[in-house]
Design a protein around this motif. Structure first.
Motif, short mmCIF file in Angstrom:
data_model
loop_
_atom_site.label_atom_id
_atom_site.label_comp_id
_atom_site.label_asym_id
_atom_site.label_seq_id
_atom_site.Cartn_x
_atom_site.Cartn_y
_atom_site.Cartn_z
N TYR A 122 1.04 -1.25 0.04
CA TYR A 122 0.09 -0.24 -0.04
C TYR A 122 0.80 1.40 -0.11
O TYR A 122 0.64 2.24 -0.78
CB TYR A 122 -0.95 0.05 1.19
N PHE A 123 1.74 1.29 0.84
CA PHE A 123 2.65 2.76 1.25
C PHE A 123 3.51 2.74 -0.03
O PHE A 123 3.74 3.91 -0.62
CB PHE A 123 3.18 2.77 2.43
N ASN A 124 4.11 1.65 -0.53
CA ASN A 124 5.06 1.91 -1.58
C ASN A 124 4.34 2.16 -3.02
O ASN A 124 4.90 3.10 -3.69
CB ASN A 124 5.71 0.33 -1.94
N VAL A 125 3.02 1.53 -3.22
CA VAL A 125 2.47 1.90 -4.64
C VAL A 125 1.94 3.45 -4.35
O VAL A 125 1.89 4.06 -5.34
CB VAL A 125 1.45 0.64 -4.82
N LYS A 126 1.20 3.61 -3.21
CA LYS A 126 0.68 5.02 -3.05
C LYS A 126 1.81 6.15 -3.12
O LYS A 126 1.48 7.19 -3.56
CB LYS A 126 0.18 5.07 -1.48
N ASN A 127 2.93 5.94 -2.83
CA ASN A 127 4.14 7.03 -2.93
C ASN A 127 4.42 7.12 -4.42
O ASN A 127 5.45 7.99 -4.84
CB ASN A 127 5.26 6.26 -1.95
N ILE A 128 4.10 6.01 -5.09
CA ILE A 128 4.67 6.01 -6.52
C ILE A 128 3.63 6.62 -7.37
O ILE A 128 3.90 7.53 -8.29
CB ILE A 128 4.96 4.46 -6.97
N LEU A 129 2.25 6.20 -7.20
CA LEU A 129 1.31 6.75 -8.27
C LEU A 129 1.04 8.26 -7.82
O LEU A 129 1.10 8.64 -6.58
CB LEU A 129 0.11 6.03 -7.93
N PRO A 130 0.90 9.10 -8.67
CA PRO A 130 0.63 10.56 -8.50
C PRO A 130 -0.67 10.84 -7.69
O PRO A 130 -1.54 10.29 -7.75
CB PRO A 130 0.58 11.27 -9.97
N VAL A 131 -0.66 11.89 -6.71
CA VAL A 131 -1.61 12.35 -6.12
C VAL A 131 -2.78 13.14 -7.00
O VAL A 131 -2.34 13.85 -7.85
CB VAL A 131 -1.09 13.06 -4.82
N ASN A 132 -3.85 12.76 -6.57
CA ASN A 132 -4.82 13.56 -7.31
C ASN A 132 -5.32 14.86 -6.69
O ASN A 132 -5.50 14.73 -5.36
CB ASN A 132 -6.25 12.67 -7.65
N LYS A 133 -5.45 16.20 -7.06
CA LYS A 133 -5.82 17.22 -6.51
C LYS A 133 -7.51 16.95 -6.12
O LYS A 133 -7.75 17.74 -5.07
CB LYS A 133 -5.75 18.26 -7.32
N ASP A 134 -8.22 16.34 -6.89
CA ASP A 134 -9.39 16.40 -6.65
C ASP A 134 -9.64 15.26 -5.52
O ASP A 134 -9.24 14.10 -5.60
CB ASP A 134 -10.34 15.77 -7.99
N PRO A 135 -10.31 15.80 -4.43
CA PRO A 135 -10.55 15.00 -3.35
C PRO A 135 -11.16 13.62 -3.72
O PRO A 135 -10.77 12.71 -2.94
CB PRO A 135 -11.31 15.87 -2.13
N ASN A 136 -12.20 13.74 -4.43
CA ASN A 136 -12.86 12.56 -4.76
C ASN A 136 -11.99 11.41 -5.34
O ASN A 136 -12.06 10.27 -5.13
CB ASN A 136 -14.17 12.63 -5.55
#
Length: 231
Positions: A122-136
């Motif tokens: 979870y934390f490794n993949v979450k840190n790789i994939l770009p964050v979305n500015k849209d909260p949803n």
């Protein structure tokens, strides 16, 4: 109908401390590993392993009582209560590996492997994939990663789950202990029933821990962020 709810009280009693131990110890192990100069990606997995092993020690007695009640073929109204069942287990087998801590090694494997993959992925993949500015969309991104994390962890750790159920459940021949240790039980199941027997019950497990694992991680993330902002 009530037969489907046998052994309900032990998991209810164990669930809150179990989840608290899972996430609290994960944070503590993560902080300790920060002093060990481990790569962040590896630190998440090792901290998850540590949290799973700690969680297993806490939850195993509840699992023994739950499995004993669930395999009791008497009617729901005729079976003993959870507390009476626990007393009977202690009376006949004690607190050790033949009693209230039967199958501890399999439970250690089940929770240790699950949490290692669950948190590590979870934390490794979450840190790789770009964050979305849209909260949803950001919520859906985290939910999707959590769903995959819980699913993969379930697939990898289920042989330990099968071994735990065989050890803690009733033996094929009353009075004879066929399933005694974790890896020996896995080897016996593989030899007598085939490789796929180690994956019995996989679909219900994924249906529970795939979305359930995603929800737990989301609650953990948002509550943790809220506490950091307010405390």
């Amino acid at each position: 109908l009530l037969g489907f709810y046998k052994g309900l009280l032990p998991p209810i009693l164990a669930e809150t401390p179990k989840r608290a131990v899972k996430f609290f110890t994960f944070e503590q192990y993560k902080k300790l590993l920060g002093y060990a100069s481990l790569p962040p990606g590896l630190a998440f997995a090792v901290a998850g392993l540590g949290s799973g092993l700690t969680e297993a020690v806490v939850v195993n007695p509840f699992e023994v009582v739950k499995v004993t009640l669930q395999t009791n073929q008497n009617a729901f109204t005729e079976q003993p209560s959870s507390f009476v069942q626990a007393q009977q287990i202690i009376k006949t087998g004690g607190l050790g590996f033949q009693g209230l801590n039967k199958g501890l090694t399999a439970t250690l494997g089940r929770h240790g492997v699950f949490n290692m993959v669950y948190f590590g992925f979870y934390f490794n993949v979450k840190n790789i994939l770009p964050v979305n500015k849209d909260p949803n969309l950001e919520f859906l991104r985290k939910f999707g990663i959590g769903l995959v994390s819980g699913t993969i962890a379930s697939i990898i750790n289920i042989p330990f789950d099968v071994a735990k159920s065989r050890i803690q459940g009733p033996q094929p021949v009353p009075g004879e202990i066929k399933y005694r240790t974790c890896f020996k039980t896995m080897a016996t199941v593989y030899k007598e029933e085939g490789f796929l027997a180690l994956y019995k019950g996989l679909l219900p497990k994924i249906m529970r821990l795939g979305p359930g694992g995603a929800v737990m991680l989301l609650v953990y993330e948002y509550v943790y962020a809220w506490l950091q902002d307010t405390v």
